[in-house]
Write an enzyme that holds these catalytic residues in place. Structure first.
Site, short mmCIF file in Angstrom:
data_model
loop_
_atom_site.label_atom_id
_atom_site.label_comp_id
_atom_site.label_asym_id
_atom_site.label_seq_id
_atom_site.Cartn_x
_atom_site.Cartn_y
_atom_site.Cartn_z
N ARG A 1 0.82 -1.22 0.00
CA ARG A 1 0.00 0.00 0.00
C ARG A 1 0.85 1.27 0.00
O ARG A 1 0.51 2.26 0.67
CB ARG A 1 -0.95 0.03 1.20
N ASP B 1 -6.94 -3.16 -7.28
CA ASP B 1 -7.44 -3.77 -6.05
C ASP B 1 -7.71 -5.25 -6.32
O ASP B 1 -7.97 -5.65 -7.45
CB ASP B 1 -8.72 -3.08 -5.56
N ARG C 1 -3.87 6.68 0.77
CA ARG C 1 -4.42 7.87 1.43
C ARG C 1 -3.48 8.61 2.38
O ARG C 1 -3.78 9.71 2.81
CB ARG C 1 -5.71 7.49 2.18
N TYR D 1 -14.66 -12.01 0.56
CA TYR D 1 -15.42 -10.80 0.21
C TYR D 1 -16.64 -11.13 -0.64
O TYR D 1 -17.70 -10.52 -0.48
CB TYR D 1 -14.51 -9.80 -0.53
N ARG E 1 -7.31 11.46 -6.12
CA ARG E 1 -8.41 10.55 -5.78
C ARG E 1 -9.76 11.26 -5.90
O ARG E 1 -10.75 10.67 -6.31
CB ARG E 1 -8.18 10.02 -4.36
O1 CP3 Z 1 -0.01 -1.78 -2.45
C1 CP3 Z 1 -0.35 -0.89 -3.26
O2 CP3 Z 1 0.03 0.29 -3.17
C2 CP3 Z 1 -1.19 -1.29 -4.47
C3 CP3 Z 1 -2.59 -1.09 -4.37
C4 CP3 Z 1 -3.49 -2.02 -3.55
C5 CP3 Z 1 -4.76 -1.58 -3.07
N1 CP3 Z 1 -5.40 -2.66 -2.51
C6 CP3 Z 1 -5.28 -0.21 -3.19
C7 CP3 Z 1 -6.42 0.22 -2.36
C8 CP3 Z 1 -3.36 -3.38 -3.21
C9 CP3 Z 1 -2.19 -4.32 -3.44
C10 CP3 Z 1 -4.58 -3.75 -2.56
C11 CP3 Z 1 -4.85 -5.13 -2.08
C12 CP3 Z 1 -6.04 -5.40 -1.27
N2 CP3 Z 1 -7.29 -4.85 -1.39
C13 CP3 Z 1 -6.09 -6.38 -0.25
C14 CP3 Z 1 -4.96 -7.31 0.15
C15 CP3 Z 1 -3.97 -6.63 1.01
C16 CP3 Z 1 -4.45 -6.24 2.38
O3 CP3 Z 1 -4.48 -5.02 2.65
O4 CP3 Z 1 -4.81 -7.14 3.18
C17 CP3 Z 1 -7.41 -6.36 0.28
C18 CP3 Z 1 -7.92 -7.25 1.40
C19 CP3 Z 1 -8.15 -5.41 -0.46
C20 CP3 Z 1 -9.60 -5.08 -0.33
C21 CP3 Z 1 -9.84 -3.67 0.01
N3 CP3 Z 1 -9.58 -2.60 -0.82
C22 CP3 Z 1 -10.39 -3.16 1.20
C23 CP3 Z 1 -10.81 -3.99 2.40
C24 CP3 Z 1 -10.46 -1.77 1.07
C25 CP3 Z 1 -11.09 -0.79 2.04
C26 CP3 Z 1 -10.21 -0.49 3.18
C27 CP3 Z 1 -9.32 0.67 2.84
O5 CP3 Z 1 -8.11 0.58 3.12
O6 CP3 Z 1 -9.86 1.65 2.35
C28 CP3 Z 1 -9.90 -1.42 -0.20
C29 CP3 Z 1 -9.75 -0.08 -0.80
C30 CP3 Z 1 -8.39 0.32 -1.30
N4 CP3 Z 1 -7.56 -0.48 -2.02
C31 CP3 Z 1 -7.80 1.61 -1.16
C32 CP3 Z 1 -6.56 1.55 -1.82
C33 CP3 Z 1 -5.56 2.66 -1.99
C34 CP3 Z 1 -8.43 2.83 -0.50
C35 CP3 Z 1 -9.55 3.33 -1.35
C36 CP3 Z 1 -9.67 4.82 -1.47
O7 CP3 Z 1 -8.70 5.53 -1.82
O8 CP3 Z 1 -10.79 5.31 -1.26
#
Ligand code: CP3
Length: 348
Positions: A23, A73, A27, A149, A36
């Protein structure tokens, strides 16, 4: 193969230790928040190549990490299979839950690549625009984690519906897992065709399963994905991340054929050095809240990690993704500490 990150995945001891952070785009960066706001919703954001390319590059400009990770994602796969997926601001993902075979019938592989073509375009563009020492990582969610999910319809604390279905009717549940193996393998192969140089499989909820179910729903699907991807793309390194697997990390490494394993923060360093590192590259595993705290506590732990794991094939990372409240300057400091840390016994 010259890029330090790829050399480490290839089993070399590399000094200074290569690093990237899960990540690393997101944010906690003001420049991410700014761009964003221009997208209608999070999935649109992921599917708009101009925006996804730009946010992938943002952390590289600031920190010069050894690898860029595709901005996307794990839930683009259920979306591409035809499930209704959305991200509500502040609430995380929402999906129309699938609880039985009739729910499964609504999914299909037909439009997979067409639906994901903007993601492939992001990779193509990135592979032409990275600094020459920086590697490009593609990724996916593992079938088990993506299935949680799809079945729960949202994040969960206990995964009650998914576990109940998997334990009660494993043959039925395996139809969902098999579909995800199919989609995920094809997706990763296409990512490599568009420029991904390494792949990470995120199994964030692997750790909730008991031993036998861990083998069936985490290890076995990973074996199959690794087999298919390696057959189509020989030589592409694959990192597995069975978060929370505990001592089962050992079985995961022995059986799946991954080149590297990403460790969550609960894995003891000397245990990982002795039990895992002889078999594959290890990646990890600083607590992401030490990056929030910063200061001497962070410096000390980052040095301890490099000290213990840096004398073998190793990539520095966190145990889980960067959280939004992380001060960006703590990341600057972490990069300095990791790059400056002596690796014991590496001879340089
Ligand atoms: O690592 C990186 O920089 C690459 C981008 C990346 C995202 N999600 C961007 C994201 C990667 C590799 C993921 C993987 C992901 N997504 C996982 C596995 C890794 C982990 O964290 O356990 C999972 C379980 C998800 C599912 C997911 N996506 C959730 C549960 C959420 C909401 C929680 C949150 O952090 O907001 C997301 C949204 C998400 N994915 C965001 C980002 C940058 C935030 C969304 C936003 O900007 O509004």
């Amino acid at each position: 193969m010259k890029k330090p990150f790829l050399r480490a995945l290839n089993g070399e001891t590399v000094s200074p230790t290569p690093l990237w952070l899960m990540r690393q785009a997101g944010r906690y960066l003001p420049e991410y928040m700014k761009i964003r706001k221009t997208a209608r919703n999070f999935l649109d954001f992921c599917y708009t190549p101009d925006l996804a390319v730009e946010v992938t590059l943002q952390p590289l400009r600031r920190y010069g990490f050894d690898a860029a990770i595709l901005f996307s994602d794990i839930l683009v796969i259920p979306d591409a299979l035809g499930q209704d997926v959305s991200f509500l601001p502040g609430e995380g993902p929402q999906l129309d839950p699938i609880r039985d075979l009739s729910g499964l019938e609504k999914l299909n592989l037909q439009d997979l690549h067409e639906h994901l073509s903007p993601v492939y375009e992001v990779l193509t563009r990135l592979s032409g625009s990275l600094p020459k020492e920086t590697a490009l990582i593609g990724f996916c969610g593992a079938p088990w984690t993506v299935a949680t999910y799809m079945v729960e319809g949202k994040g969960s604390k206990d995964y009650a519906a998914t576990r109940s279905w998997a334990y009660r009717a494993p043959k039925e549940f395996s139809r969902l897992i098999d579909l995800l193996i199919e989609a995920t393998s094809a997706y990763l192969i296409e990512q490599v065709a568009h420029g991904a140089e390494a792949l990470q499989i995120f199994d964030s909820w692997a750790g909730i399963l008991p031993e036998m179910e861990f083998h069936r729903w985490v290890i076995d699907p990973t074996i199959e994905i690794v087999r298919r991807v390696k057959a189509a793309c020989p030589g592409v390194p694959i990192i597995g991340f069975p978060r929370g697997a505990g001592v089962l990390y050992r079985d995961f490494v022995a059986k799946t054929g991954v080149d590297a394993v990403s460790l969550d923060s609960s894995v003891p360093l000397k245990w990982a050095r002795d039990q895992l590192q002889p078999h594959c590259t290890v990646q990890g595993n600083m607590d992401n809240f030490l990056l929030v705290a910063g200061g001497e506590a962070m410096d000390r732990e980052a040095r301890r990690i490099v000290d213990i794991l840096g004398s073998g094939p190793f990539v520095f990372n966190l145990g889980h993704g960067i959280v939004p409240q992380t001060p960006p300057e703590h990341v600057t400091r972490l990069v300095d500490v990791v790059r400056g840390a002596e690796t014991v016994g590496s001879g340089g």
